[in-house]
Scaffold this active site. Structure first.
Site, mmCIF file in Angstrom:
data_model
loop_
_atom_site.group_PDB
_atom_site.id
_atom_site.type_symbol
_atom_site.label_atom_id
_atom_site.label_comp_id
_atom_site.label_asym_id
_atom_site.label_seq_id
_atom_site.Cartn_x
_atom_site.Cartn_y
_atom_site.Cartn_z
ATOM 1 N N ASP A 60 23.438 54.350 25.885
ATOM 2 C CA ASP A 60 22.729 53.506 24.922
ATOM 3 C C ASP A 60 21.357 53.184 25.496
ATOM 4 O O ASP A 60 21.220 53.038 26.716
ATOM 5 C CB ASP A 60 23.514 52.214 24.667
ATOM 6 C CG ASP A 60 22.893 51.408 23.539
ATOM 7 O OD1 ASP A 60 23.295 51.624 22.383
ATOM 8 O OD2 ASP A 60 21.993 50.583 23.811
ATOM 9 N N ARG A 102 37.443 55.130 22.087
ATOM 10 C CA ARG A 102 36.944 53.757 21.937
ATOM 11 C C ARG A 102 38.067 52.743 21.712
ATOM 12 O O ARG A 102 37.863 51.543 21.919
ATOM 13 C CB ARG A 102 35.906 53.695 20.815
ATOM 14 C CG ARG A 102 34.517 54.124 21.258
ATOM 15 C CD ARG A 102 33.833 53.066 22.137
ATOM 16 N NE ARG A 102 33.232 52.037 21.279
ATOM 17 C CZ ARG A 102 33.723 50.828 21.107
ATOM 18 N NH1 ARG A 102 34.819 50.451 21.727
ATOM 19 N NH2 ARG A 102 33.116 49.962 20.316
ATOM 20 N N ARG A 158 23.065 60.799 17.574
ATOM 21 C CA ARG A 158 24.400 60.154 17.607
ATOM 22 C C ARG A 158 25.527 61.126 17.264
ATOM 23 O O ARG A 158 26.527 60.738 16.665
ATOM 24 C CB ARG A 158 24.481 58.948 16.672
ATOM 25 C CG ARG A 158 23.662 57.787 17.168
ATOM 26 C CD ARG A 158 24.203 56.444 16.700
ATOM 27 N NE ARG A 158 23.170 55.451 16.914
ATOM 28 C CZ ARG A 158 22.555 54.776 15.946
ATOM 29 N NH1 ARG A 158 22.941 54.906 14.705
ATOM 30 N NH2 ARG A 158 21.592 53.925 16.236
ATOM 31 N N TYR A 189 14.030 44.455 21.631
ATOM 32 C CA TYR A 189 15.352 43.873 21.900
ATOM 33 C C TYR A 189 15.250 42.730 22.900
ATOM 34 O O TYR A 189 15.839 41.668 22.728
ATOM 35 C CB TYR A 189 16.308 44.949 22.426
ATOM 36 C CG TYR A 189 16.817 45.877 21.347
ATOM 37 C CD1 TYR A 189 17.765 45.440 20.426
ATOM 38 C CD2 TYR A 189 16.353 47.180 21.241
ATOM 39 C CE1 TYR A 189 18.236 46.289 19.434
ATOM 40 C CE2 TYR A 189 16.820 48.038 20.249
ATOM 41 C CZ TYR A 189 17.766 47.587 19.344
ATOM 42 O OH TYR A 189 18.223 48.418 18.367
ATOM 43 N N ARG A 226 31.109 57.417 16.253
ATOM 44 C CA ARG A 226 32.231 56.885 15.480
ATOM 45 C C ARG A 226 32.661 57.721 14.292
ATOM 46 O O ARG A 226 33.754 57.529 13.766
ATOM 47 C CB ARG A 226 31.898 55.467 15.000
ATOM 48 C CG ARG A 226 32.110 54.421 16.074
ATOM 49 C CD ARG A 226 31.801 53.030 15.532
ATOM 50 N NE ARG A 226 30.364 52.823 15.398
ATOM 51 C CZ ARG A 226 29.810 51.849 14.670
ATOM 52 N NH1 ARG A 226 30.583 51.005 13.988
ATOM 53 N NH2 ARG A 226 28.493 51.720 14.607
#
Lengths: 337, 337
Positions: free
Chosen positions: A74, A38, A25, A147, A29
């Site tokens: 993702d 974003r 990652r 998921y 962020r």
């Protein structure tokens, strides 16, 4: 600038001057530059816009000098065209989880160039733009299945475990579709220029060793045995107890979380067989400089006794991570701090 | 009825006719009888009322014939009198988390007979009422510290790890108070009649092996070395990678979660040194009868090669667990199904 091939030499088993360094990652962020983008687009829009994906993939290379890039995307992106209604709020939520044979029958296999052309375009753009290697990636079949079946994050993974242990045939059909889709997806990334691919098995560690061996590993093995043209790194989180089984895998690299030493990981996997990637606890980036250095040096020292070592975190970097500590840790690995 | 000493013989290293069986959280929400009581009182009220604690502790013994009882309480009960403002909503929430030296200085050490007399009264009542052994318990210092510092459940344990790696002195003071309090608390339970005690290190598995060895294990070791009069079982969840360190502990039993086979656990701990307790995945109780039996039989077979085996789940039983599957699994262990 000359192409930085440190990652490629390492993953191919050459002894190198130092470990290559990248962070899971690393585009994300914790970076102001990423947050600025974003603000303009949603996460899913970002994932589907090659120019923006390319831009955010490059950000951490420019900011910190990582030795390779990793495709910005993702792991759930390819399950949407398989028939899964996916949203991020911000955690993933699935409107139509797979619970029955009818659900599994409806899943369609991925055709990467048709279904996720934006990913392939991003890979091609990145390979042109970068002077470091590009790692492509996917989720591993079981993690994607978690998921799909749970429909969201889960604490106890009751739905998928119940499916395995009450309706193994539905589980098998879903896993076979996920396996062939994942194989095609990784192969397409390689065919479009990715130098290395990594498969993330984030949730492998929730089951027993009996179930890992029977219900997870064979699908991973199929992918590893059939992927062509680039080295594969498999990363099964929280799975040290399964490393005796995982050690049988036919691949170049193994991601290791921060829960085992690299030495113990190597021994339990199959001593000297794999290049190991890891394994700095991402939360230690909130520690003092002294604490960061102490742990990083232990990891680097253990890495020297391996077939090869790619320095990484043991899991994704967290959004509140102080930027100066990222800079500092990269410098330690590069021998500059 | 004659006293059932199967657990005691097993934990003391005698070869027994079959493994004793009990389940973590065997008194709990999966039982209608328990839910009936919880309709009348809050969780904290229940924990502080010896007659009700005694009643719910006995419920699963009567319903399923477990070979021992475990005190009904919560690991956080003793931290309230240490100065922590605790509530359950239903997950634990702490109004005044420990973050600074001033916070740690204010913590006071537990005086079990004075501070939690209701626990000691429950232990005495249970020992009188039961014809099976009673297991007392506590949280382990690090796990209690996680709650104290995080203030609630946590995904990444950022606050406690940051404390360890930026202010180790505050961490040390808090851990020393927790260690002496935990030692006194377990000793008081033994002195009031508990036959065995278990220490739960639910969150031990969130750190690196370096940090487990330096910041968690020495406190556990102090307790194990100083507790007198009853066998200790230590249960560190998600900690298979630390078993080489944990194997040095001076105690009788080790709890094993469902992530490693009992054979692998025994070898990594210190072959033949400990009686192992575990390790059926609680979520498999949602599986078919065939799947339950298959896994239970594997565990029982591996248990036969150990110094001793106490059959248990690898973690607490979940509230929606079907009662008939609990009955079935107990019967399998007893050789009745």
């Amino acid at each position: 600038m000359a192409f930085n091939d440190l990652l490629l030499r390492t993953i191919n088993g050459e002894k190198t001057e130092r470990p290559p360094v990248w962070f899971m990652r690393q585009a994300g962020r914790y970076m102001e530059e990423y947050r600025a983008i974003r603000k303009k687009v949603s996460f899913l829009e970002l994932c589907k816009t090659p120019d923006l994906c390319t831009e955010v993939t490059l950000q951490p290379i420019e900011a910190f000098g990582f030795d390779n890039a990793i495709l910005f995307s993702d792991i759930l992106i390819p399950i949407e065209p398989m028939g899964i209604q996916l949203d991020f709020n911000p955690a993933p939520v699935i409107a139509n989880p797979i619970r029955t044979m009818a659900d599994a029958d409806k899943l369609r296999e991925l055709d990467p160039e048709k279904d996720v052309p934006f990913v392939m375009e991003t890979v091609r753009k990145l390979v042109k733009a970068l002077d470091v290697p590009l790692i492509g990636f996917s989720g591993a079949p079981f993690t994607l299945a978690c998921y799909m079946v749970e429909g969201s994050g889960s604490k106890n993974f009751e739905n998928i475990k119940t499916l395995i242990h009450t309706d193994p045939e539905t589980y098998r059909i879903m896993m076979e579709k996920l396996t062939s889709s994942t194989l095609k997806y990784l192969q397409a990334q390689i065919d479009n220029g990715a130098h290395v691919v990594q498969m993330f098995d984030t949730w492998a560690g929730v089951v027993s060793p009996y179930d890992y061996e029977k219900y997870i590993f064979p699908y991973v093995e199929h992918i590893a045995n059939n992927l062509k043209g680039a080295p594969l790194i498999y990363f099964a989180k929280d799975s040290f107890s399964f490393y005796d089984t995982i050690g049988k895998l036919n691949c170049a690299g193994m991601g290791v979380d921060w829960k085992a030493t690299l030495k113990d990981a190597d021994e339990r996997l199959s001593k000297g067989k794999f290049v190991l990637q890891g394994n700095f606890d991402p939360v230690l980036l909130f520690g003092s400089k002294e604490a960061i250095k102490e742990t990083a040096e232990k990891i680097i020292a253990e890495g020297k006794d391996l077939k090869g070592h790619i320095f990484n975190l043991g899991h994704g970097i967290l959004p509140p991570t102080p930027r100066e500590n990222v800079e500092y840790l990269v410098k330690i690995v590069k021998g500059e701090a």
